[in-house]
Motif scaffolding. Sequence first.
Motif, short mmCIF file in Angstrom:
data_model
loop_
_atom_site.label_atom_id
_atom_site.label_comp_id
_atom_site.label_asym_id
_atom_site.label_seq_id
_atom_site.Cartn_x
_atom_site.Cartn_y
_atom_site.Cartn_z
N LYS A 34 0.83 -1.21 0.00
CA LYS A 34 0.00 0.00 0.00
C LYS A 34 0.86 1.26 0.00
CE LYS A 34 -3.44 2.50 2.74
NZ LYS A 34 -4.22 2.51 4.01
N ASN A 35 1.89 1.27 0.86
CA ASN A 35 2.76 2.43 0.93
C ASN A 35 3.56 2.62 -0.36
OD1 ASN A 35 2.00 3.23 3.48
ND2 ASN A 35 3.60 2.05 4.51
N MET A 36 4.03 1.52 -0.94
CA MET A 36 4.79 1.62 -2.20
C MET A 36 3.92 2.18 -3.31
SD MET A 36 7.00 -1.93 -2.15
CE MET A 36 7.54 -1.69 -3.83
N LEU A 37 2.67 1.71 -3.40
CA LEU A 37 1.77 2.21 -4.44
C LEU A 37 1.41 3.67 -4.19
CD1 LEU A 37 -0.60 -0.86 -4.90
CD2 LEU A 37 1.23 -0.10 -6.42
N THR A 38 1.24 4.04 -2.91
CA THR A 38 0.94 5.43 -2.58
C THR A 38 2.09 6.33 -2.97
OG1 THR A 38 -0.47 4.77 -0.73
CG2 THR A 38 0.36 7.03 -0.72
N LEU A 39 3.31 5.89 -2.65
CA LEU A 39 4.50 6.68 -2.99
C LEU A 39 4.65 6.82 -4.49
CD1 LEU A 39 6.98 8.10 -1.82
CD2 LEU A 39 8.21 5.94 -1.93
N SER A 40 4.42 5.74 -5.23
CA SER A 40 4.51 5.80 -6.68
C SER A 40 3.44 6.71 -7.26
CB SER A 40 4.38 4.39 -7.26
OG SER A 40 4.44 4.41 -8.67
N ARG A 41 2.23 6.62 -6.70
CA ARG A 41 1.14 7.46 -7.21
C ARG A 41 1.40 8.94 -6.94
NH1 ARG A 41 -3.57 9.62 -5.11
NH2 ARG A 41 -3.07 8.76 -3.07
N MET A 42 1.95 9.26 -5.78
CA MET A 42 2.24 10.65 -5.44
C MET A 42 3.31 11.25 -6.33
SD MET A 42 0.35 11.86 -3.05
CE MET A 42 -0.84 11.26 -1.84
#
Length: 440
Positions: free
Chosen positions: A266-274
Amino acid sequence: MVKKLRRKFVLTAMLSLFLILVAIIGVINFLNYREVQSGADDALNILAENEGFFPEMKMEFGKKDKDNGAPPMKPEDMDGLFFGGKAAYNRTIEMPFQTRYFWVKLDSDGLVLNTDVGHIAAVSKSEAEEIATQVFNSGNKERGYYDWHYRYILKENEDGSTLIIFLDCSSGFYGANRLLLMTLGIAGVSLIGMFILVYLFSGKAVAPVVESLEKQKRFITDAGHELKTPLAVVSANVDVIELESGKTEWTQSIRGQIKRMNGLVKNMLTLSRMEEENIHVVFSDLDMSYAVKDAAQSFMPVAESRNLKYNMDIAENIHISGDKNAINQLSSLLIDNAMKYASEKGVVNICLELDSKGKKAIFEVSNTCDSIPEGNLDRLFDRFYRADSSRSRNTGGYGIGLSVARAIANSHGGSIEAKRDGDHMIRFIVVIPVAKQQAN
């Protein structure tokens, strides 16, 4: 990310060019002004040696050669000089006719004995005497400037009198000033032209880096989505095992690891999305006070279970333009980080307030800890950075939460930083602009 990288490349190139141009223009104009002063001093030295008059330059030119028994020097004998013999010869013999100067002789008490203003039109006899008296009474020694365009020299004679010779440097300084303006203009045009070229070609210059970043982000996104499926399957299998055989410490351990992996994904996808440049997050008016308080209250049971002193000082009605889920995640990440790394029976403080100007919201999370990492604390926001690997394993950290927190703060036009407060207190400070309606 690409825009930021390109902007940094252009800024670095333009700053380098600017510094080079400043150095070149500074050296050229400094040497030019020094040359004007040096030429004035040469003329003043000749006048001082000859009591305020130019000698017969044609005869003076060959004087040393005559003294040595050699014939007078001629223009053709000066071919070795840089500017050529004829030019140097003409400059020398024309000096008396090109030099604008006047002189005043004063006695030891400062009374005017004699004045010569026959070689200048801009100064009258009375003005010349007044200027010379001012220079004499000022106590200046040898040479200097009067009114920035008259270079003068003082010569004390054997009879106690003082000869003050003033040379008009306005023509030289006028040319020097024009050169300064011309070089500044050329530098300005060069900077504009260079900016256009650098901006146009910056895309190609950063293309390899951009391609590498894009591949990295695609890998993170693809890997994150691919990991969701096996994690869901493992979770479903654990459910089946528990239905047939009941819960055991092994199934609970598997569930714990699944939860950790889901959090990491979840954090990796959030970081990538940001960090995706083409992602446009729709912001709306958000009561940050409510969002932070909601996140903070959810951690009260955790604080009680660990015997932590949990302090909340959250100002009411602080509104920002932002994304509710992102701010909730930002608050939870920072508070969770404080809970994990707080010392036993330590303190965790949550504070939200406006700055002195009322234009920025300051969200601060601080906690006591056994030890603070040495060096630059900005490293804590690097991906997968962990100051203490063994401590991170015990708390379940992967070193990516603070990276996500920084990405969220940056996406809201804000910033985040870590600071030491003594030897056993660390503070994480988030600054986000408030909504325009509240700022006004």
